[in-house]
Design a protein around this motif. Structure first.
Motif, mmCIF file in Angstrom:
data_model
loop_
_atom_site.group_PDB
_atom_site.id
_atom_site.type_symbol
_atom_site.label_atom_id
_atom_site.label_comp_id
_atom_site.label_asym_id
_atom_site.label_seq_id
_atom_site.Cartn_x
_atom_site.Cartn_y
_atom_site.Cartn_z
ATOM 1 N N ALA A 1 24.398 -9.435 0.939
ATOM 2 C CA ALA A 1 24.301 -8.473 -0.950
ATOM 3 C C ALA A 1 24.284 -9.710 -1.890
ATOM 4 N N TYR B 1 23.296 -6.583 -6.718
ATOM 5 C CA TYR B 1 23.404 -4.937 -8.055
ATOM 6 C C TYR B 1 24.110 -6.190 -8.651
ATOM 7 N N GLU C 1 18.587 -8.122 5.725
ATOM 8 C CA GLU C 1 18.272 -7.065 4.918
ATOM 9 C C GLU C 1 19.261 -8.033 3.463
ATOM 10 N N CYS C 2 18.592 -7.947 1.678
ATOM 11 C CA CYS C 2 19.875 -8.241 1.241
ATOM 12 C C CYS C 2 19.628 -7.497 -0.490
ATOM 13 N N ASN C 3 20.176 -6.954 -0.574
ATOM 14 C CA ASN C 3 20.587 -6.283 -1.499
ATOM 15 C C ASN C 3 21.048 -7.032 -3.031
ATOM 16 N N LYS D 1 22.804 -9.524 6.826
ATOM 17 C CA LYS D 1 23.010 -8.067 5.699
ATOM 18 C C LYS D 1 23.645 -8.805 4.754
ATOM 19 N N LEU E 1 27.810 -2.938 -6.592
ATOM 20 C CA LEU E 1 28.846 -3.426 -4.838
ATOM 21 C C LEU E 1 29.602 -1.904 -4.469
ATOM 22 N N GLU F 1 29.165 0.642 -3.018
ATOM 23 C CA GLU F 1 28.820 0.625 -1.113
ATOM 24 C C GLU F 1 29.497 0.657 -0.656
ATOM 25 N N GLU G 1 18.068 -14.011 -4.394
ATOM 26 C CA GLU G 1 16.918 -13.197 -3.806
ATOM 27 C C GLU G 1 16.001 -14.581 -3.228
ATOM 28 N N CYS H 1 25.709 -9.865 -6.263
ATOM 29 C CA CYS H 1 26.279 -8.950 -7.078
ATOM 30 C C CYS H 1 26.031 -10.145 -8.626
ATOM 31 N N GLN I 1 29.183 0.895 3.825
ATOM 32 C CA GLN I 1 28.636 -0.738 3.763
ATOM 33 C C GLN I 1 29.538 -1.953 3.499
#
Length: 173
Positions: free
Chosen positions: A12, A44, A40-42, A10, A50, A53, A25, A14, A58
């Motif tokens: 992220a 923000y 999984e890449c979120n 996981k 961020l 979450e 990304e 930002c 998270q």
């Protein structure tokens, strides 16, 4: 012997600069696809989103944080994560190389200087996986989970396997 537990990395990103976030990304996705790593890449666009979450529970294995953002900076997020004893590893992203000296910290594993390049990303991702692999777990038949980094050796004989840990404990499965 027990089976390997499923794991999904996981991450992220930002960054308040849309182009930089999109670059990261795209290339993180490319890296994971080449290595067949579930992830999984979120993304923000603000540190506030961020942090919301993170406060909501998270957890991320890897954070790409822009050092300088409106509101809470990447440095402030790092400081808050350290207070919470969070285990997220951090790669800082910055267009201001002078800010790198402030960015060192317990879980900081590297820096990306803007403009970014894919080769540098690959080097940082390799470093991440070298460090992170000690946290992977193995599930034994009796529902015991062991961290890979704690296993000293495994001996296989006939239908049994003996797992010896650094603590001196042994498991036979």
């Amino acid at each position: 012997m027990g089976k390997y537990t499923a794991w999904k990395m996981k991450a992220a990103i930002c960054d308040d600069t849309v182009e930089d976030a999109e670059f990261m990304e795209k290339h993180i996705k490319e890296y994971f696809m080449k290595k067949s790593i579930p992830y999984e890449c979120n993304v923000y666009q603000s540190s506030k989103a961020l942090w919301y979450e993170i406060e909501d529970g998270q957890a991320f294995d890897l954070l790409f944080l822009d050092i300088e953002m409106p509101g809470r900076s990447g440095l402030a997020i790092r400081d808050e994560l350290e207070k919470k004893s969070a285990e997220s590893l951090i790669i800082f992203v910055t267009g201001h190389s002078e800010a790198v000296w402030e960015a060192f910290g317990r879980n900081v594993i590297g820096f990306f200087e803007k403009p970014m390049d894919y080769e540098r990303l690959c080097l940082l991702m390799k470093k991440f996986f070298d460090l992170y692999s000690i946290y992977e777990t193995v599930a034994l038949d009796d529902n015991t989970s062991l961290q890979v980094g704690d296993i000293v050796w495994i001996r296989v004989q006939d239908i049994y396997s003996q797992v010896h840990l650094a603590s001196g404990a042994d498991y036979t499965v």
